[in-house]
Design an enzyme around this catalytic site. Sequence first.
Site, mmCIF file in Angstrom:
data_model
loop_
_atom_site.group_PDB
_atom_site.id
_atom_site.type_symbol
_atom_site.label_atom_id
_atom_site.label_comp_id
_atom_site.label_asym_id
_atom_site.label_seq_id
_atom_site.Cartn_x
_atom_site.Cartn_y
_atom_site.Cartn_z
ATOM 1 N N THR A 74 0.891 -1.260 0.014
ATOM 2 C CA THR A 74 -0.108 -0.046 0.074
ATOM 3 C C THR A 74 1.113 1.274 0.141
ATOM 4 O O THR A 74 0.683 2.149 -0.827
ATOM 5 C CB THR A 74 -1.005 -0.102 1.166
ATOM 6 O OG1 THR A 74 -1.662 -1.225 0.864
ATOM 7 C CG2 THR A 74 -1.849 1.073 1.301
ATOM 8 N N GLN A 167 0.254 -10.477 -5.482
ATOM 9 C CA GLN A 167 -0.106 -11.765 -5.567
ATOM 10 C C GLN A 167 0.513 -12.751 -6.214
ATOM 11 O O GLN A 167 0.499 -13.905 -6.037
ATOM 12 C CB GLN A 167 -1.467 -11.750 -5.828
ATOM 13 C CG GLN A 167 -2.745 -11.278 -5.038
ATOM 14 C CD GLN A 167 -2.887 -12.015 -3.645
ATOM 15 O OE1 GLN A 167 -2.510 -13.098 -3.399
ATOM 16 N NE2 GLN A 167 -3.493 -11.200 -2.557
ATOM 17 N N SER A 191 4.772 -7.541 -1.235
ATOM 18 C CA SER A 191 4.456 -7.558 0.093
ATOM 19 C C SER A 191 4.883 -8.842 0.649
ATOM 20 O O SER A 191 4.383 -9.843 0.137
ATOM 21 C CB SER A 191 2.873 -7.271 0.146
ATOM 22 O OG SER A 191 2.452 -7.161 1.422
ATOM 23 N N ALA A 192 5.693 -8.786 1.948
ATOM 24 C CA ALA A 192 6.125 -9.896 2.398
ATOM 25 C C ALA A 192 4.877 -10.812 3.117
ATOM 26 O O ALA A 192 5.188 -12.203 2.989
ATOM 27 C CB ALA A 192 6.607 -9.524 3.733
ATOM 28 N N HIS A 193 3.934 -10.480 3.477
ATOM 29 C CA HIS A 193 2.927 -11.270 4.026
ATOM 30 C C HIS A 193 2.034 -12.019 3.092
ATOM 31 O O HIS A 193 1.312 -12.831 3.459
ATOM 32 C CB HIS A 193 2.321 -10.526 5.165
ATOM 33 C CG HIS A 193 0.923 -9.587 4.644
ATOM 34 N ND1 HIS A 193 -0.384 -10.043 4.553
ATOM 35 C CD2 HIS A 193 0.843 -8.330 3.830
ATOM 36 C CE1 HIS A 193 -1.148 -9.189 3.928
ATOM 37 N NE2 HIS A 193 -0.166 -8.060 3.457
ATOM 38 N N THR A 232 13.933 4.929 10.249
ATOM 39 C CA THR A 232 14.819 3.888 10.608
ATOM 40 C C THR A 232 14.103 2.588 10.063
ATOM 41 O O THR A 232 13.023 2.408 10.202
ATOM 42 C CB THR A 232 15.238 3.748 11.964
ATOM 43 O OG1 THR A 232 15.652 5.083 12.605
ATOM 44 C CG2 THR A 232 15.902 2.669 12.781
ATOM 45 N N CYS A 321 -13.086 -5.979 4.321
ATOM 46 C CA CYS A 321 -12.809 -4.698 4.797
ATOM 47 C C CYS A 321 -12.083 -4.517 5.944
ATOM 48 O O CYS A 321 -12.335 -5.702 6.890
ATOM 49 C CB CYS A 321 -13.853 -3.763 4.925
ATOM 50 S SG CYS A 321 -15.003 -3.653 3.278
HETATM 51 N N1 PLP Z 1 -2.224 -5.334 -3.973
HETATM 52 C C1 PLP Z 1 -2.606 -6.495 -3.860
HETATM 53 C C2 PLP Z 1 -3.312 -7.315 -5.012
HETATM 54 C C3 PLP Z 1 -3.024 -6.982 -2.828
HETATM 55 O O1 PLP Z 1 -3.654 -8.355 -2.658
HETATM 56 C C4 PLP Z 1 -2.660 -6.322 -1.550
HETATM 57 C C5 PLP Z 1 -3.285 -7.043 -0.297
HETATM 58 O O2 PLP Z 1 -4.192 -7.592 -0.298
HETATM 59 C C6 PLP Z 1 -2.156 -5.248 -1.640
HETATM 60 C C7 PLP Z 1 -1.841 -4.698 -3.005
HETATM 61 C C8 PLP Z 1 -1.773 -4.536 -0.498
HETATM 62 O O3 PLP Z 1 -0.743 -4.869 0.226
HETATM 63 P P1 PLP Z 1 -0.239 -4.611 1.656
HETATM 64 O O4 PLP Z 1 -1.097 -5.434 2.605
HETATM 65 O O5 PLP Z 1 1.222 -5.069 1.632
HETATM 66 O O6 PLP Z 1 -0.458 -3.037 2.013
#
Ligand code: PLP
Length: 378
Positions: A74, A167, A191-193, A232, A321
């Site tokens: 994000t 994704q 994104s790491a998670h 940091t 959401c």
């Molecule tokens: N873009 C996509 C396609 C996603 O699936 C997500 C998270 O669900 C994001 C962006 C946002 O990622 P983050 O959670 O790292 O902000």
Amino acid sequence: MEGDVRVYLDHNATTPLRAEARAAMLAAMDVAGNPSSVHAEGRAAKMMVEKARGQVAALVGCDVSEVIFTSGATEAIAGVVQDAGNVAGAAVEHEAVRIWCPEAEQLPVDHNGHVDLNALPDGALAGKTLFLQRANSETGVLQPESLLDELARLGASPASVFRDAVQAAGKLPDLGRWRSDVGRHASLAVSAHKLGGPKGIGALIAGPEYTPGLMQPMLRGGGQELGRRAGTENVIGIAGFGAACAAAAQDLADGVWERVAELRNVLEKALEAASKKTIFVGKDVARLPNTSCFITPGWRGETQVMQMDLAGFAISAGSACSSGKVATSRVLTAMGFDDAEASCAVRVSLGPDTTKEQVLRFADAWTAKLKKHEARAA
Ligand code: PLP
């Protein structure tokens, strides 16, 4: 809970932490230094950050100098918007992208969720940065890479392209074209998670045109990340992110996702056998190997999620959401499904460790719930 062992089938929402990421994070917790400090403790922290930068770069296929650590995708997206200004995106982009693209700047998509070039208004991308996801989080559908060539052929190329690879990273060997053959400021977010790392850390991968000094950073201050993102560093998160990327790259090399794609197909076959009216979204086009999005008319997605949760399975409906409420999927409505259909969609997303036994158990439990639902509705 009806089932005694939980089965997590919501990997597109977030993934369990990989053991390698956990170990790297625990090691990072014991490093006292600030990566900007010149003493031994600072250098140890810096080494962890730079090791992770290399691991991220290796997964993405970029130079280490192109990796800018952020708090997640994000933030990476917002940073590109702030720098590029004039943006457009497909109507099926993630909310983190769509929020920056007024309705008029959203590119129409067809029934499979591909950008519909026939419906593209003249000059829609002139001078703009095109935000283009590699894979959709709700349906798993991949945007065809030929789109950029088609746009060039039509003389409708954007000024630059940003790829949302959140994704796709770790699930696909090829994260798509994002480099500067389509103009300056090519970039990509991960994104790491979503790949077995911790939540709250990610990266903006910024092409060579994003050289320090040229980019307008969103966060200014201490000059970290070559002045492109101040503050940091989140050393613990970064270490976990890097280790997760290395493990994800190994999974890709080991063909783990081919096995997962087979399981997804087993799942869809079993559900199809149980319910002839169920629609599998994007089934005839290229999708992520782990994702199945399906609509069972008359059975609300939200209800399915709750019933499957009680039965021991974590899945999702529409887009969750932060409030925990489920909104009707605007991705599906952009693809031409009506509100009633879109409200009856669920997404099952498998992970690298998902087993055939789990998938079949899910199919059995879902079928039993469907029969109950149909009996009640009759
Ligand atoms: N873009 C996509 C396609 C996603 O699936 C997500 C998270 O669900 C994001 C962006 C946002 O990622 P983050 O959670 O790292 O902000």
